[in-house]
Design a protein around this motif. Structure first.
Motif, PDB file in Angstrom:
ATOM      1  N   THR A 367     -40.230 -25.834   3.347  1.00  0.00           N
ATOM      2  CA  THR A 367     -41.043 -26.828   4.054  1.00  0.00           C
ATOM      3  C   THR A 367     -41.852 -27.619   3.023  1.00  0.00           C
ATOM      4  OG1 THR A 367     -42.955 -25.358   4.266  1.00  0.00           O
ATOM      5  CG2 THR A 367     -41.266 -25.257   6.016  1.00  0.00           C
ATOM      6  N   GLN A 370     -44.380 -25.364   1.509  1.00  0.00           N
ATOM      7  CA  GLN A 370     -43.797 -24.440   0.539  1.00  0.00           C
ATOM      8  C   GLN A 370     -43.454 -25.164  -0.767  1.00  0.00           C
ATOM      9  OE1 GLN A 370     -40.670 -23.048   3.205  1.00  0.00           O
ATOM     10  NE2 GLN A 370     -41.529 -20.975   3.188  1.00  0.00           N
ATOM     11  N   GLY A 419     -43.084 -17.076   1.200  1.00  0.00           N
ATOM     12  CA  GLY A 419     -44.335 -17.233   1.923  1.00  0.00           C
ATOM     13  C   GLY A 419     -44.185 -18.203   3.077  1.00  0.00           C
ATOM     14  N   ASP A 420     -45.296 -18.469   3.746  1.00  0.00           N
ATOM     15  CA  ASP A 420     -45.263 -19.369   4.910  1.00  0.00           C
ATOM     16  C   ASP A 420     -45.794 -20.760   4.574  1.00  0.00           C
ATOM     17  OD1 ASP A 420     -47.969 -18.929   4.632  1.00  0.00           O
ATOM     18  OD2 ASP A 420     -48.250 -17.996   6.600  1.00  0.00           O
TER      19      ASP A 420
END
Length: 460
Positions: A367, A370, A419-420
């Motif tokens: 994303t 990210q 990770g998010d």
């Protein structure tokens, strides 16, 4: 500051974007100024003074060579790299240089290219003063230029301008000056970072031309890898550094099954890609500034990793990789520096690592948050990296340092993808920290070869 992808990625020659490509560009600009003033045919002699880092490490970075072939009218993206030694031997042997390919003038390398060791011009560590005189010794035209990193060159007047004095720039569909603005635009438009940057590029060219130019950049990068894997022998400059890429390539190629025994063999290939490019750079070969020559191996190595080892890699992925990397590089160029002479090697390897990390994260499905996280990680762990080349050559520690930057970029991307997207340190914060760290860094660690490894390892 309006920047294009192709400001960050320029086809040039080694070994340095600031010390080789920049001086060639400056020489070309000086020729244009002479032509515009109708003075070219009146010139009898040209003298070039090199200051700051250009004087301190210019010999090792081939700055004098760049100035001479630039005055001949050769350009970084077009010069035949195999003919450069012939050009220089011709100038030294005859004592003459053909200015812009038109006007033969006397030129003596020992008196007409002057290294002003210990002296600096006021607006940047990489300063040059060009002076053209007629047969009576009267100066016809002179100008000062600054090579500010990545092949960018500013005249003395341009370096002194503030934003209010600059000419109005064309309006971009999506203007951003920092990472927060870029992410906000992406969220509002529902687009990726790559899509935003590629849309901006369309103010300069049609989509087909844009994609052709992007593909050419990748082909030159890939060509540097392939040529680096073939060439053998020692690198020029007197350190007697042996090329390693060819032997490493032959070893990896002969044992394809090794990856089944050692999962990290893929990193050996990444190391190879980076070494191959930077050995070509050190030898004065054709490379792409990414964003500089000293860091020219990081992004090609990570992009080659994507191309060769990531399932589903594609041509569009290459475009997205380069566009994302360029977006990140623009943020560093606008808000800090990509010049080792200004901020140390954190501005070259560190920036390249950050660009490559974000770009790889993007093409692996990350994303926008990210991607920003990956780019931030890539720089955060290069903060304070000094530039201390032994003998003023872009060889030790520069070549191996590109391998470290490439592997670190891959790891940064993987960390971010796990990770998010949430992260405590923003990309803007780490860019500002890099800028402040560069200001605090002692000058001897900024591409002068007066500190670090350069003084603790015997050069010859």
């Amino acid at each position: 500051m309006l920047l294009s992808i192709f400001d960050l990625f320029k086809v040039g020659i080694g070994p340095s974007s600031s010390h080789t490509v920049g001086p060639m560009v400056a020489a070309n600009r000086f020729l244009i100024e002479l032509e515009e003033r109708g003075l070219l045919h009146k010139v009898n002699s040209v003298k070039v003074g090199l200051f700051g880092s250009l004087a301190m490490t210019g010999k090792g970075h081939a700055t004098d060579v760049a100035v001479m072939i630039g005055l001949m009218g050769e350009q970084p993206d077009r010069v035949d790299v195999d003919k450069v030694p012939e050009y220089i031997n011709g100038i030294k042997g005859t004592g003459h240089l053909t200015l812009a390919g038109k006007n033969v003038i006397e030129f003596h390398t020992d008196t007409d290219v002057l290294f002003h060791i210990g002296q600096s011009l006021p607006k940047h560590p990489n300063g040059m003063h060009f002076k053209a005189s007629d047969a009576a010794g009267i100066i016809l035209h002179d100008n000062i230029y600054y090579s500010v990193g990545g092949g960018f060159v500013l005249s003395d007047a341009e370096a002194g301008q503030d934003k209010t004095e600059q000419e109005p720039e064309p309006k971009l569909p999506f203007h951003f000056d920092n990472g927060a603005e870029l992410i906000e635009i992406c969220e509002n438009e529902g687009k990726s970072i790559a899509e935003i940057v590629l849309a901006n590029e369309l103010i300069w060219q049609e989509k087909e031309e844009l994609e052709d130019k992007l593909w050419k950049i990748w082909q030159v990068m890939d060509g540097s890898i392939k040529r680096g894997c073939i060439e053998r022998g020692e690198l020029p400059g007197g350190l007697h550094i042996k090329r390693r890429a060819h032997e490493l390539f032959e070893e990896l190629k002969s044992s394809p099954e090794a990856s089944f025994k050692d999962q990290l063999t893929v990193l050996d290939w990444v190391n190879l890609f980076a070494i191959a490019v930077n050995e070509e750079n050190a030898a004065g070969g054709r490379v792409v500034t990414a964003p500089t020559n000293g860091a020219a191996g990081v992004i090609p190595a990570v992009l080659a990793y994507y191309d060769r080892f990531v399932p589903g890699s594609s041509k569009q992925g290459v475009f997205d990789f380069l566009a994302t990397a360029a977006a990140i590089g623009m943020l560093y160029k606008k808000n800090a520096s990509i010049s080792a002479a200004e901020v140390g090697c954190q501005g070259e390897i560190g920036v390249a690592c950050s660009m490559a990390a974000g770009a790889l994260c993007a093409v692996m499905g990350g994303t926008n948050q990210q991607i920003e996280n990956a780019a931030e990680i890539g720089m955060e762990h290069n903060l304070g990296l000094t530039c201390d080349p032994i003998g003023g050559l872009v060889q030790v520690p520069c070549i191996e340092r590109n391998t470290m930057g490439a592997v670190k970029a891959i790891n940064a991307a993987r960390l971010a993808l796990r990770g998010d997207g949430a992260h405590h340190v923003s990309l803007d914060s780490v860019i500002e920290t890099m800028r402040q760290t560069g200001l605090d860094m002692q000058d001897k660690y900024k591409e002068t070869s007066q500190g670090g490894l350069a003084v603790n390892v015997v050069a010859c």
